[in-house]
Scaffold this active site. Structure first.
Site, mmCIF file in Angstrom:
data_model
loop_
_atom_site.group_PDB
_atom_site.id
_atom_site.type_symbol
_atom_site.label_atom_id
_atom_site.label_comp_id
_atom_site.label_asym_id
_atom_site.label_seq_id
_atom_site.Cartn_x
_atom_site.Cartn_y
_atom_site.Cartn_z
ATOM 1 N N GLY A 69 0.807 -1.213 0.000
ATOM 2 C CA GLY A 69 0.000 0.000 0.000
ATOM 3 C C GLY A 69 0.843 1.267 0.000
ATOM 4 O O GLY A 69 0.529 2.237 -0.700
ATOM 5 N N SER A 70 1.918 1.268 0.767
ATOM 6 C CA SER A 70 2.749 2.479 0.864
ATOM 7 C C SER A 70 3.333 2.847 -0.494
ATOM 8 O O SER A 70 3.290 4.009 -0.912
ATOM 9 C CB SER A 70 3.874 2.276 1.881
ATOM 10 O OG SER A 70 3.345 1.976 3.144
ATOM 11 N N GLN A 178 -7.710 -0.314 3.234
ATOM 12 C CA GLN A 178 -8.615 -0.888 4.241
ATOM 13 C C GLN A 178 -9.930 -1.371 3.627
ATOM 14 O O GLN A 178 -10.667 -2.120 4.260
ATOM 15 C CB GLN A 178 -8.921 0.144 5.331
ATOM 16 C CG GLN A 178 -7.734 0.458 6.233
ATOM 17 C CD GLN A 178 -7.376 -0.677 7.167
ATOM 18 O OE1 GLN A 178 -8.227 -1.476 7.574
ATOM 19 N NE2 GLN A 178 -6.104 -0.778 7.517
ATOM 20 N N SER A 198 -3.335 -3.321 -0.688
ATOM 21 C CA SER A 198 -2.259 -4.092 -0.063
ATOM 22 C C SER A 198 -2.783 -5.457 0.362
ATOM 23 O O SER A 198 -3.800 -5.553 1.037
ATOM 24 C CB SER A 198 -1.727 -3.341 1.158
ATOM 25 O OG SER A 198 -0.741 -4.109 1.798
ATOM 26 N N CYS A 323 1.671 2.375 13.078
ATOM 27 C CA CYS A 323 2.831 3.170 12.670
ATOM 28 C C CYS A 323 3.171 4.216 13.711
ATOM 29 O O CYS A 323 4.310 4.649 13.817
ATOM 30 C CB CYS A 323 2.546 3.864 11.347
ATOM 31 S SG CYS A 323 1.579 2.854 10.238
HETATM 32 C C1 PLP Z 1 -1.733 -0.636 5.947
HETATM 33 C C2 PLP Z 1 -2.075 0.601 5.211
HETATM 34 C C3 PLP Z 1 -1.192 1.163 4.284
HETATM 35 C C4 PLP Z 1 0.191 0.627 4.068
HETATM 36 O O1 PLP Z 1 0.185 -0.597 3.393
HETATM 37 P P1 PLP Z 1 1.509 -1.490 3.393
HETATM 38 O O2 PLP Z 1 1.220 -2.600 2.465
HETATM 39 O O3 PLP Z 1 1.711 -1.941 4.801
HETATM 40 O O4 PLP Z 1 2.614 -0.606 2.902
HETATM 41 C C5 PLP Z 1 -1.594 2.283 3.592
HETATM 42 N N1 PLP Z 1 -2.811 2.825 3.784
HETATM 43 C C6 PLP Z 1 -3.691 2.308 4.663
HETATM 44 C C7 PLP Z 1 -5.031 2.936 4.817
HETATM 45 C C8 PLP Z 1 -3.351 1.188 5.411
HETATM 46 O O5 PLP Z 1 -4.225 0.697 6.292
#
Ligand code: PLP
Length: 395
Positions: A69-70, A178, A198, A323
């Site tokens: 996700g990041s 999410q 993600s 985080c």
């Molecule tokens: C967990 C999360 C991320 C980050 O995703 P990763 O795969 O851990 O880098 C980004 N945005 C939201 C809303 C998240 O819950």
């Protein structure tokens, strides 16, 4: 152990894990290799891409594999910014309670001369489409609004926001980390230009994700390298993880309503029980929230102490986001919805999945009630409130 921290990560499903194993044991070729063994890997990669595209309502060539996700958030924002800057457009609209992958990228863009406008998310954690419409300017190059908030679970009016952006020809990105696999997503019907996903938030493996970019939306590389992902993301593909993600997303989408119904029932029971604790408040919209999200503030409590005592009872939960734990600042999300510092410090997020049972919910409710009572009992501040020497902030 009772796992109630599915907003942080989820357990990989048996199906996803089993689907991954052959890509370590036998089909471990490089999808870029021309010989048959490599092309078998390539076929698996493309079939996973088709499956994932179908789950999101996208075309396979609009799906880019990322490390999660990041990375997807980073690439989406930087791409829209680079594209905007070319046309002299340097105004970006977002919200004050995005994930740090978005907020920190926006900070970086600000240092490069972009003007970032963060919309107020109100007490229920939901922005209105009108706020977006009123903020769009001729030099706006991007609107990025998360699909559902990771801490308080509130779901945004994505389709209406997307419609406004499409009409005004502004790129619309949504962090759907999410939401994916938990609530319905259709990038076409919801007018989404870019979307990040993600796998480890829907019972897939960690370190893999998807950036959807609608045909015609230009992408800028974050990772330079080979010609993988149509030249937009270098690096040999993590094929096993891609396959695991595809299986997990398909399972999640095929069973979306059934899972959501079960998890919502658990959530409602837990909210009902925790609401009985005096001087507490539910964070996030009462109805427009993720099926598995429960988030409360308890007056007179330190979230960290609560987590440790719940851990002693075998319960995994979170306070603020994963985080920010480790820092003493209260959650930026709770501050964004207007909770005072003192209250924001006493927050607890319990995020449920379809792996949780009603028996576990009853145990969690009992444990939280006991822990809150115990911590208030040893708090001098609390005793002053009870004695009427200080005001209660929550009813
Ligand atoms: C967990 C999360 C991320 C980050 O995703 P990763 O795969 O851990 O880098 C980004 N945005 C939201 C809303 C998240 O819950």
């Amino acid at each position: 152990m009772i796992y109630a921290d599915n907003g942080a990560t989820t357990k990989i499903s048996k199906q996803a894990l089993e689907a991954m194993l052959p890509y370590f044991e036998s089909n471990w070729g490089n999808p870029s290799s021309l010989y048959h063994f490599g092309q078998q890997a390539k076929e698996a990669l493309e079939s996973a891409r088709m499956q994932i595209a179908a789950c999101l309502g996208a075309e396979p060539e609009e799906i880019y594999f990322t490390s999660g996700g990041s990375e997807g958030d980073n690439q989406a924002l930087v791409s829209a910014a680079v594209n905007g800057a070319r046309k002299g457009k340097k105004h970006i609209i977002s919200t004050s309670f995005e994930h740090h992958a978005v907020l920190h990228t926006l900070k970086k863009l600000e240092r490069h001369g972009f003007e970032v406008e963060l919309l107020d998310v109100h007490e229920n954690g939901i922005i209105s489409p009108e706020q977006v419409a009123n903020s769009i300017r001729p030099d706006t190059c991007l609107v990025t609004v998360m699909f559902a908030n990771n801490e308080i679970g509130s779901i945004q009016p994505i389709q209406a926001i997307g419609k406004i952006c499409r009409e005004k020809q502004v790129i619309f990105h949504t962090d759907a980390v999410q939401a994916a696999g938990h609530i319905p997503i259709d990038v076409v019907a919801q007018h989404i230009d870019m979307l990040s996903v993600s796998a480890h938030k829907f019972h897939g493996p960690k370190g893999i994700g998807v950036l959807y970019a609608r045909k015609g939306i230009p992408l800028t590389n974050i990772i330079e390298g080979g010609a993988q992902e149509r030249g937009k993301r270098g690096g040999t593909e993590n094929l096993a993880a891609v396959v695991g993600m595809a299986v997990a997303l398909k399972d999640a989408c095929d069973n979306l309503q059934e899972n959501a119904d079960h998890v919502t029932m658990l959530r409602e029971k837990l909210i009902g029980e925790l609401n009985k604790i005096p001087h507490s408040i539910l964070n996030g919209d009462r109805d427009k929230r993720l099926p598995g999200n429960v988030n409360f503030c308890f007056e007179g409590i330190e979230g960290e102490s609560m987590l440790l005592l719940l851990d002693d009872r075998g319960i995994c939960a979170s306070s603020g986001s994963a985080c920010t734990s480790g820092s003493l600042d209260p959650s930026h999300v709770l501050l964004a919805i207007g909770r005072p510092h003192e209250i924001a410090h006493g927050s607890l997020r319990l995020s449920l999945s379809e792996y949780n049972t009603m028996e576990e919910i009853n145990q969690i409710a009992e444990a939280v009630k006991n822990v809150v009572e115990y911590l208030r009992g040893i708090s001098p501040l609390w005793h002053e409130k009870v004695a009427g020497k200080r005001e209660f902030l929550l009813p």
